[in-house]
Design a protein around this motif. Structure first.
Motif, short mmCIF file in Angstrom:
data_model
loop_
_atom_site.label_atom_id
_atom_site.label_comp_id
_atom_site.label_asym_id
_atom_site.label_seq_id
_atom_site.Cartn_x
_atom_site.Cartn_y
_atom_site.Cartn_z
N GLU A 225 -5.04 62.59 -25.46
CA GLU A 225 -5.66 63.70 -26.33
C GLU A 225 -5.74 63.03 -27.79
OE1 GLU A 225 -7.67 66.99 -28.05
OE2 GLU A 225 -7.41 66.12 -25.79
N GLU A 226 -4.69 62.55 -28.09
CA GLU A 226 -4.67 61.84 -29.65
C GLU A 226 -5.71 60.76 -29.51
OE1 GLU A 226 0.09 61.95 -30.92
OE2 GLU A 226 -0.69 60.41 -29.41
N ILE A 227 -5.95 60.00 -28.63
CA ILE A 227 -7.07 58.85 -28.77
C ILE A 227 -8.08 59.55 -28.72
CG2 ILE A 227 -8.22 56.84 -27.34
CD1 ILE A 227 -5.09 56.64 -26.26
N ARG A 228 -8.49 60.58 -27.65
CA ARG A 228 -9.79 61.31 -27.84
C ARG A 228 -10.13 61.75 -28.98
NH1 ARG A 228 -12.47 66.09 -26.76
NH2 ARG A 228 -10.56 67.33 -26.72
N ILE B 271 -12.52 63.68 -19.12
CA ILE B 271 -11.86 64.20 -20.51
C ILE B 271 -12.73 63.65 -21.69
CG2 ILE B 271 -9.73 64.62 -19.65
CD1 ILE B 271 -8.73 62.06 -21.20
N GLU B 272 -13.82 63.01 -21.31
CA GLU B 272 -15.14 62.80 -22.69
C GLU B 272 -14.39 61.51 -23.45
OE1 GLU B 272 -15.97 66.24 -24.29
OE2 GLU B 272 -16.99 67.10 -22.59
N LEU B 273 -13.61 60.54 -22.81
CA LEU B 273 -13.22 59.46 -23.45
C LEU B 273 -14.16 58.39 -23.15
CD1 LEU B 273 -9.42 59.08 -22.85
CD2 LEU B 273 -10.42 59.39 -25.06
N ARG C 297 -14.43 55.81 -42.47
CA ARG C 297 -13.28 56.04 -43.33
C ARG C 297 -12.52 57.14 -42.86
NH1 ARG C 297 -12.03 54.28 -48.03
NH2 ARG C 297 -10.72 55.37 -49.51
N PRO C 298 -13.13 58.23 -42.39
CA PRO C 298 -11.87 59.30 -42.04
C PRO C 298 -11.17 58.93 -40.82
CG PRO C 298 -14.03 60.40 -42.76
CD PRO C 298 -14.22 58.99 -42.73
N GLN C 299 -12.11 58.13 -39.77
CA GLN C 299 -11.35 57.48 -38.74
C GLN C 299 -10.12 56.62 -39.05
OE1 GLN C 299 -13.39 54.81 -36.12
NE2 GLN C 299 -12.76 56.03 -34.59
N LEU C 300 -10.39 55.68 -39.87
CA LEU C 300 -9.43 55.03 -40.47
C LEU C 300 -8.33 55.46 -41.06
CD1 LEU C 300 -11.38 51.98 -41.92
CD2 LEU C 300 -10.05 51.72 -39.79
N GLU C 301 -8.61 56.62 -42.00
CA GLU C 301 -7.42 57.37 -42.43
C GLU C 301 -6.68 58.18 -41.31
OE1 GLU C 301 -9.66 59.97 -44.87
OE2 GLU C 301 -9.69 58.43 -46.80
N ALA C 302 -7.31 58.70 -40.26
CA ALA C 302 -6.57 59.29 -39.23
C ALA C 302 -5.89 58.20 -38.68
CB ALA C 302 -7.66 59.96 -38.41
N TRP C 303 -6.34 57.26 -38.25
CA TRP C 303 -5.74 55.97 -37.63
C TRP C 303 -4.34 55.76 -38.44
CZ3 TRP C 303 -4.08 53.64 -33.62
CH2 TRP C 303 -3.56 52.38 -33.71
N LEU C 304 -4.61 55.70 -39.53
CA LEU C 304 -3.17 55.20 -40.55
C LEU C 304 -1.97 56.25 -40.24
CD1 LEU C 304 -4.79 53.91 -43.58
CD2 LEU C 304 -3.51 52.49 -41.89
#
Length: 126
Positions: free
Chosen positions: A64-67, A28-30, A79-86
């Motif tokens: 899927e959320e993690i991927r 699943i490409e993780l 920055r976008p990754q951290l925003e999505a993480w929050l």
């Protein structure tokens, strides 16, 4: 084998996962290990990703959320990754708090039923 790469077997042992799980995470490409013939090797990037995957699973995130979250870094940056993480973390915190409340209610109910059973046993002849 160098200190910076783990074999398939070493990766399974280090993270206490089955070979099937590790293969599925690749499917699943993780994870994207280096391949040399049929052998797979996991470098620091894959080890770090595996830590994130397992931590995410422990927090209740879907694969899927993690991927999707891991893909953001490669496509858009930190920055976008951290925003999505929050956003994910805030949503999951609400869900975990709800589960905790439900669990506390279940524990209280079970304790009350157990106490009732203890009292009933006390009333019965031996």
């Amino acid at each position: 084998m160098t200190d910076t790469r783990l074999s398939f077997k070493e990766m399974c042992a280090r993270f206490d996962v089955t070979p099937r799980t590790l293969r599925y995470y690749e499917y699943i490409e993780l994870l994207a290990p280096e391949k040399e013939g049929r052998a797979r090797f996991y470098g620091p990037r894959e080890v770090a990703r595996m830590k994130l995957i397992l931590r995410g699973r422990r927090f209740g995130f879907s694969l899927e959320e993690i991927r999707q979250w891991l893909l953001i870094y490669g496509k858009k940056g930190e920055r976008p990754q951290l925003e999505a993480w929050l956003q994910l973390a805030d949503r999951q915190l609400v869900e975990l708090e709800k589960q905790r409340a439900e669990l506390e209610t279940s524990i209280a109910d079970l304790r009350a039923l157990r106490e009732t059973a203890v009292q009933e046993m006390g009333r019965l002849p031996d």
